[in-house]
Scaffold this motif. Structure first.
Motif, PDB file in Angstrom:
ATOM      1  N   GLY A   1       3.157 -16.181   8.907  1.00 38.37           N
ATOM      2  CA  GLY A   1       2.284 -16.915   7.950  1.00 38.37           C
ATOM      3  C   GLY A   1       1.224 -16.008   7.364  1.00 38.37           C
ATOM      4  N   ALA A   2       1.286 -14.684   7.801  1.00 40.43           N
ATOM      5  CA  ALA A   2       0.257 -13.924   7.207  1.00 40.43           C
ATOM      6  C   ALA A   2       0.274 -13.928   5.676  1.00 40.43           C
ATOM      7  N   VAL A   3      -1.074 -13.833   4.985  1.00 42.04           N
ATOM      8  CA  VAL A   3      -1.130 -13.887   3.699  1.00 42.04           C
ATOM      9  C   VAL A   3      -0.851 -12.496   2.874  1.00 42.04           C
ATOM     10  N   TYR A   4      -1.005 -11.547   3.552  1.00 40.07           N
ATOM     11  CA  TYR A   4      -0.751 -10.236   3.077  1.00 40.07           C
ATOM     12  C   TYR A   4      -0.271  -9.277   4.159  1.00 40.07           C
ATOM     13  N   VAL A   5       0.858  -8.731   3.756  1.00 46.20           N
ATOM     14  CA  VAL A   5       1.812  -7.896   4.764  1.00 46.20           C
ATOM     15  C   VAL A   5       1.991  -6.479   3.864  1.00 46.20           C
ATOM     16  N   ALA A   6       1.638  -5.466   4.553  1.00 40.02           N
ATOM     17  CA  ALA A   6       1.838  -3.904   4.003  1.00 40.02           C
ATOM     18  C   ALA A   6       2.361  -3.066   5.148  1.00 40.02           C
ATOM     19  N   ARG A   7       3.286  -2.215   4.620  1.00 41.89           N
ATOM     20  CA  ARG A   7       3.354  -0.958   5.658  1.00 41.89           C
ATOM     21  C   ARG A   7       3.320   0.278   4.789  1.00 41.89           C
ATOM     22  N   TRP A   8       2.564   1.289   5.458  1.00 40.74           N
ATOM     23  CA  TRP A   8       2.566   2.690   5.006  1.00 40.74           C
ATOM     24  C   TRP A   8       2.434   3.759   6.048  1.00 40.74           C
ATOM     25  N   THR A   9       3.008   4.873   5.757  1.00 39.61           N
ATOM     26  CA  THR A   9       2.873   5.877   6.867  1.00 39.61           C
ATOM     27  C   THR A   9       1.492   6.583   6.545  1.00 39.61           C
ATOM     28  N   VAL A  10       0.866   7.470   7.581  1.00 39.13           N
ATOM     29  CA  VAL A  10      -0.037   8.419   7.257  1.00 39.13           C
ATOM     30  C   VAL A  10       0.109   9.488   6.366  1.00 39.13           C
ATOM     31  N   TYR A  11       1.379   9.616   5.898  1.00 42.04           N
ATOM     32  CA  TYR A  11       1.608  10.506   4.793  1.00 42.04           C
ATOM     33  C   TYR A  11       1.097   9.840   3.404  1.00 42.04           C
ATOM     34  N   ASN A  12       1.303   8.569   3.234  1.00 45.45           N
ATOM     35  CA  ASN A  12       0.934   7.808   2.213  1.00 45.45           C
ATOM     36  C   ASN A  12      -0.647   7.568   2.242  1.00 45.45           C
ATOM     37  N   VAL A  13      -1.427   8.431   2.050  1.00 51.54           N
ATOM     38  CA  VAL A  13      -3.019   8.060   2.612  1.00 51.54           C
ATOM     39  C   VAL A  13      -3.660   7.279   1.324  1.00 51.54           C
ATOM     40  N   ARG A  14      -3.068   7.554   0.158  1.00 49.70           N
ATOM     41  CA  ARG A  14      -4.026   6.667  -0.988  1.00 49.70           C
ATOM     42  C   ARG A  14      -3.406   5.436  -0.778  1.00 49.70           C
ATOM     43  N   GLN A  15      -1.933   5.109  -0.395  1.00 50.16           N
ATOM     44  CA  GLN A  15      -1.355   3.695  -0.565  1.00 50.16           C
ATOM     45  C   GLN A  15      -2.086   2.945   0.552  1.00 50.16           C
ATOM     46  N   LEU A  16      -2.213   3.700   1.561  1.00 54.04           N
ATOM     47  CA  LEU A  16      -2.485   2.923   2.915  1.00 54.04           C
ATOM     48  C   LEU A  16      -4.237   2.777   2.860  1.00 54.04           C
ATOM     49  N   GLY A  17      -4.958   3.759   2.032  1.00 53.99           N
ATOM     50  CA  GLY A  17      -6.411   3.366   1.842  1.00 53.99           C
ATOM     51  C   GLY A  17      -6.559   2.387   0.799  1.00 53.99           C
ATOM     52  N   ARG A  18      -5.535   2.246  -0.359  1.00 54.66           N
ATOM     53  CA  ARG A  18      -5.788   1.054  -1.213  1.00 54.66           C
ATOM     54  C   ARG A  18      -5.311  -0.306  -0.361  1.00 54.66           C
ATOM     55  N   ALA A  19      -4.322  -0.215   0.304  1.00 56.10           N
ATOM     56  CA  ALA A  19      -3.956  -1.440   1.148  1.00 56.10           C
ATOM     57  C   ALA A  19      -5.170  -2.139   1.935  1.00 56.10           C
ATOM     58  N   MET A  20      -5.699  -0.939   2.687  1.00 57.01           N
ATOM     59  CA  MET A  20      -6.766  -1.443   3.661  1.00 57.01           C
ATOM     60  C   MET A  20      -8.203  -2.061   2.725  1.00 57.01           C
ATOM     61  N   LYS A  21      -8.189  -1.267   1.305  1.00 58.93           N
ATOM     62  CA  LYS A  21      -9.275  -2.159   0.734  1.00 58.93           C
ATOM     63  C   LYS A  21      -9.073  -3.445   0.111  1.00 58.93           C
ATOM     64  N   GLU A  22      -7.555  -3.503  -0.167  1.00 59.83           N
ATOM     65  CA  GLU A  22      -7.252  -4.867  -0.561  1.00 59.83           C
ATOM     66  C   GLU A  22      -7.460  -6.056   0.621  1.00 59.83           C
ATOM     67  N   GLY A  23      -6.952  -5.515   1.761  1.00 58.14           N
ATOM     68  CA  GLY A  23      -7.074  -5.964   3.145  1.00 58.14           C
ATOM     69  C   GLY A  23      -8.522  -6.542   3.315  1.00 58.14           C
ATOM     70  N   LEU A  24      -9.481  -5.880   2.759  1.00 57.18           N
ATOM     71  CA  LEU A  24     -10.927  -6.143   3.094  1.00 57.18           C
ATOM     72  C   LEU A  24     -11.426  -7.261   2.074  1.00 57.18           C
ATOM     73  N   GLU A  25     -10.660  -7.146   0.886  1.00 55.82           N
ATOM     74  CA  GLU A  25     -11.188  -7.966   0.165  1.00 55.82           C
ATOM     75  C   GLU A  25     -10.457  -9.507   0.062  1.00 55.82           C
ATOM     76  N   LYS A  26      -9.255  -9.342   0.735  1.00 61.25           N
ATOM     77  CA  LYS A  26      -8.416 -10.732   0.701  1.00 61.25           C
ATOM     78  C   LYS A  26      -8.950 -11.812   1.708  1.00 61.25           C
TER      79      LYS A  26
END
Lengths: 316, 385
Positions: free
Chosen positions: A197-222
């Motif tokens: 039932g998670a409302v937000y689910v994402a996976r990135w690798t540490v190669y994808n630093v921009r996407q991972l950072g953006r997902a974390m930002k979205e996570g902080l705001e969600k």
């Protein structure tokens, strides 16, 4: 038990670093100027314990950028970790930070969040901590839609105790407790989080630093139970034992084999040994949080008599 | 500080011990409970769940006792007064978090409505077999505080004290009921809120940057803060220094763990609480606690009718143990008789304190029911010699 094994494991590189952490280290001044992450760290805790090539530090960089970009009031952010290499993140970030017991970061965070709903509570821990010993808590917090951002650094192994098989170790990978290769089926973490039932689910690798950072930002705001899986190399124990080279080799593997599949069916995103890695934002939906559901329900049942729970700080 | 009237159900009531314990917690200012159903303790959380929407606070039924016992600690660091409620099997699961609470000085109340064990044992029947578990159950050295009510009224009164002691000592406090005390229904008088003294959290007056969360004051107890107020605290179950930072040396460990024990040890005399009936001048002194003390009172009365100079010492606080008082009595009395619903736990502590100066006669009972007064009387008569 966990701490005992953590400190008695004399073979592991981090213990050598443990001793050096007591030393006074002269840090060059220019770090203050050049490194945008520096203001988020406890300077007096550096150097950290993580091995060269470890991916945990990269996730911390991404998280620091997410904090900057979200413009969140840092006094209102609390970080909760369990035990293990990733569990040490709580000690390095200059936030209210709680290094709890093995597997129990999520229930601690639940109490913290419910007692002060104004806090943004982030759980930052490893795959073994969150999904083996702590698996039951993850399942139930997601079911309740507890308002937590859960970041799992998945390195496929127990680093702190010397590279044992864990709940995410791919089939075929060699680990100290699977010396002839792992034959247990690992979790597909995004599928598990989605199903619970998670409302937000994402996976990135540490190669994808921009996407991972953006997902974390979205996570902080969600609002609600957010799950982000960050794949990260453990060169000392996972890569070396499986003859996969060093941290950079693992990043090359991530680069060559990651396929962005936003909105993918989480059933289809399971991982195999050195196989394709589906990355992306798989789930983004709305559902009332536990606290919102409680408040709405009791407001209806008790009408004017209900004393809404705003924690110690009122209804803000 | 006076109690918040919102949580105080002033008046005379007919309550069982579990319900009275819940009312005590509400009166003490507890506004966060995390629990998991387990007989014979469940009525405490059921009542809290029913009452809290009209008081303001949170009850959450967690997925297990491990989660419950750490969720309350998160709530405490956010500034709340919090408790969890369980019975033997659940208490066994909570033990790692008892140690976490002791190590991180996270004040909270663990309620244990004891049933007969080990293991699943007799879920609906009384025992007192967890007395040594709360003293020694988590690994490493720490000094627990444990209260032992013997009636629903005491479940109310002592629960307020349990919360106040947790605030005073920044330590986990155990509330050791038993199935009979939990389920017996008696008159419980709840005073007005203005007559109930509750301890306030000792929050630091220092500014962020100056405050060190594990720096003790004169009384060995550090001041606290609440998460979210800019102090950027770090809390860990690892051995830590005054800043809360991990410190992996024997010296730092000795400094920390000795202080954790000493904050209770140095205040033993302030903490010890016993009720005495005819102890001075007695040849035989019965030492008891919880429901067993009510059976023992009858046995003591019958012994006196038979001309025995018998006294009764009831533990209200079991840990720290009133060792000094027992030692004084041992110098004059012939014997102690110690009935308890286990095969001899606190009897060991009486024996240790008596130090061979008086005989110690346990009256063991594996639990499942209370003692027959005759069983205790028989030992009193034997012990008087």
């Amino acid at each position: 038990m966990s701490e005992a094994s953590e400190t008695s494991d004399v073979n592991h590189a981090s213990d050598v670093n443990d001793a050096s952490e007591e030393l006074e280290i002269d840090l060059p001044e220019e770090i203050d100027v050049d490194n945008p992450v520096w203001p988020y760290l406890r300077k007096d805790r550096i150097p950290h314990i993580w091995c060269p090539g470890c991916g945990i530090g990269t996730t911390v960089n991404c998280f620091a950028r997410a904090l900057t970009d979200s413009e969140i009031d840092l006094d209102r952010v609390a970080i909760v970790s369990g035990i293990g290499c990733t569990g040490r993140v709580a000690g390095y970030l200059n936030l209210d930070s709680f290094h709890t017991t093995h597997g129990r970061a999520i229930p601690f965070a639940t109490g913290l969040k419910l007692a002060n709903p104004r806090l943004k509570v982030v759980v930052y821990s490893g795959d073994g901590d969150l999904f083996a010993i702590g698996g039951n808590h993850f399942v139930h917090a997601a079911r309740r839609n507890m308002d937590l951002l859960v970041i799992c650094v998945n390195n496929f192994t127990y680093g702190m105790t010397g590279g044992q098989m864990g709940p995410t170790t791919p089939v075929g990978a060699v680990q100290s407790t699977m010396p002839y290769g792992n034959f247990e089926t690992p979790f597909n973490l995004p599928f598990l989080a989605d199903a619970c039932g998670a409302v937000y689910v994402a996976r990135w690798t540490v190669y994808n630093v921009r996407q991972l950072g953006r997902a974390m930002k979205e996570g902080l705001e969600k609002r609600g139970f957010v799950f982000i899986e960050a794949l990260a190399p453990c060169p000392t124990l996972y890569s070396r034992r499986n003859k996969l080279g060093d941290g950079v080799d693992q990043l090359k593997y991530y680069k060559a084999n990651s396929v962005v599949k936003n909105g993918a069916d989480t059933k289809e995103v399971g991982l195999s040994f050195q196989g394709e890695i589906s990355v992306g934002k798989f789930v983004d939906r709305e559902r009332p949080t536990w606290l919102e559901a409680m408040d709405a329900h009791y407001a209806q049942v008790f009408a004017g008599e209900y004393v809404p729970h705003g924690g110690l700080h009122g209804e803000d | 500080m006076q109690a918040d009237p919102k949580g105080v159900l002033t008046g005379a009531h007919f309550l069982d011990g579990d319900q009275a314990a819940c009312e005590g917690a509400l009166a003490a200012g507890c506004r966060f409970v995390a629990g998991y159903p387990i007989t014979p303790s469940t009525e405490v959380v059921e009542r809290f769940a029913a009452r809290i929407p009209l008081v303001g606070g949170v009850f959450i039924q967690m997925e297990d006792e491990i989660a419950s016992s750490i969720a309350i600690q998160g709530a405490v660091w956010a500034g709340q007064k919090a408790m969890t409620v369980t019975s033997g099997p659940g208490l066994s699961l909570m033990m790692e978090h008892v140690g976490f609470a002791a190590m991180t000085e996270t004040l909270c109340v663990f309620v244990d409505v004891q049933r007969a064990g080990p293991s699943t044992g007799l879920p609906t029947l009384p025992g007192q077999g967890d007395m040594m578990q709360v003293k020694w159950g988590s690994h490493g050295d720490y000094e627990p505080i444990a209260l032992v009510p013997s009636s629903p009224q005491e479940c109310f009164d002592l629960m307020i004290r349990a919360f106040n002691l947790a605030e005073t000592f920044r330590a986990p406090v155990f509330f050791m009921m038993d199935e009979v005390v939990g389920h017996m229904t008696e008159r419980v008088v709840i005073p007005g809120a203005s007559a109930i003294e509750v301890a306030e959290r000792r929050l630091t007056r220092k500014k962020p940057g100056e405050y060190r969360p594990f720096e003790a004051n004169g009384d060995l107890v550090p001041d606290m803060v609440r998460s979210g107020e800019g102090y950027r605290i770090h809390v860990t179950g690892l051995t830590h220094d005054e800043r809360g930072y991990r410190a992996m040396t024997a010296a730092a460990h000795g400094r920390l763990v000795e202080r954790l024990s000493n904050k209770v040890r140095a205040n033993r005399d302030r903490l010890v609480d016993v009720r005495e009936d005819g102890v001075d001048g007695a040849d035989v002194v019965v030492v008891s606690y919880g429901i067993t003390s009510r059976v023992a009172a009858r046995a003591v009365a019958e012994a006196r009718e038979r001309g025995v100079r018998a006294g009764h010492l009831r533990l209200v606080i079991a840990w720290p143990f009133p060792a000094r008082r027992v030692r004084e009595i041992a110098a004059r009395a012939k014997a102690f008789v110690v009935p308890e619903l286990n095969l001899g736990q606190m009897a060991l502590e009486v024996e240790r304190a008596a130090g061979g100066r008086a005989v110690v006669v346990p009256v063991p009972h594996a639990g499942g029911t209370v003692h027959e007064p005759a069983a205790i009387l028989e030992k009193i008569l034997e012990a008087k010699g």
